[in-house]
Write a protein that holds these residues in place. Structure first.
Motif, PDB file in Angstrom:
ATOM      1  N   CYS A 109      -6.337   3.104   8.862  1.00 46.97           N
ATOM      2  CA  CYS A 109      -7.675   2.530   9.048  1.00 46.97           C
ATOM      3  C   CYS A 109      -8.002   2.352  10.526  1.00 46.97           C
ATOM      4  CB  CYS A 109      -7.784   1.158   8.374  1.00 46.97           C
ATOM      5  SG  CYS A 109      -7.784   1.218   6.590  1.00 46.97           S
ATOM      6  N   CYS A 118      -3.309  -1.711  10.455  1.00 49.47           N
ATOM      7  CA  CYS A 118      -3.195  -0.559   9.572  1.00 49.47           C
ATOM      8  C   CYS A 118      -3.485   0.694  10.385  1.00 49.47           C
ATOM      9  CB  CYS A 118      -4.166  -0.678   8.392  1.00 49.47           C
ATOM     10  SG  CYS A 118      -4.104   0.786   7.331  1.00 49.47           S
ATOM     11  N   SER A 165      -2.554   1.647   1.971  1.00 50.81           N
ATOM     12  CA  SER A 165      -1.338   2.195   2.577  1.00 50.81           C
ATOM     13  C   SER A 165      -0.429   1.082   3.096  1.00 50.81           C
ATOM     14  CB  SER A 165      -1.699   3.155   3.714  1.00 50.81           C
ATOM     15  OG  SER A 165      -2.043   2.424   4.862  1.00 50.81           O
ATOM     16  N   CYS A 183      -2.400  -2.370   2.667  1.00 50.58           N
ATOM     17  CA  CYS A 183      -3.697  -2.550   3.320  1.00 50.58           C
ATOM     18  C   CYS A 183      -4.763  -2.799   2.243  1.00 50.58           C
ATOM     19  CB  CYS A 183      -4.046  -1.304   4.122  1.00 50.58           C
ATOM     20  SG  CYS A 183      -5.719  -1.327   4.763  1.00 50.58           S
ATOM     21  N   CYS A 191      -7.285   0.480   2.376  1.00 55.90           N
ATOM     22  CA  CYS A 191      -6.917   1.845   1.992  1.00 55.90           C
ATOM     23  C   CYS A 191      -5.644   1.896   1.145  1.00 55.90           C
ATOM     24  CB  CYS A 191      -6.756   2.723   3.239  1.00 55.90           C
ATOM     25  SG  CYS A 191      -5.264   2.352   4.184  1.00 55.90           S
TER      26      CYS A 191
END
Ligand SMILES: [Zn+2]
Length: 113
Positions: free
Chosen positions: A76, A73, A94, A89, A92
């Motif tokens: 992150c 990621c 995303s 992810c 987070c």
């Protein structure tokens, strides 16, 4: 057939190991399979029984160990575990993530004689 080819590969690896490690019979095989390898466990078991007939692994037990896939990621800046392609992810939310592992199939452990 994906699973048939996989089983033939496994059997080949077992025969090579048997020569190197000098064993004659395989009683059980633990296969580590990445969550992204799209392997159907039931099909794998069925094909394993067919492929190993008349070989050193005839009648052996097949244990399937599913391994979570790993992805990178970017936000992150770290590796996270995912279950399938295009998962967000878990930290987070995303995506897309860059998949770095999870398609592997390897023999993790053997019980031999
Ligand atoms: Zn993240």
């Amino acid at each position: 057939m994906h699973e048939m080819a996989l089983c033939e590969g496994v059997l080949q690896a077992l025969e090579e190991q048997a020569k190197i490690l000098n064993f004659a019979r395989v009683h059980a095989v633990w296969l580590a399979i990445g969550a992204l390898a799209s392997v159907e466990p039931e099909a794998l078991r069925f094909n394993f029984d067919v492929v190993t007939q008349g070989t050193l692994a005839e009648g052996s037990r097949l244990e399937i160990v599913t391994v979570l896939a790993q992805a990178w990621c970017l936000p992150c800046g770290e590796k996270v575990s995912i279950r399938q392609y295009f998962d967000a992810c878990p930290q987070c939310g995303s995506h897309p993530l860059q998949v770095i592992a999870g398609e592997e199939l390897r023999i993790q452990q053997l019980e031999v004689e």
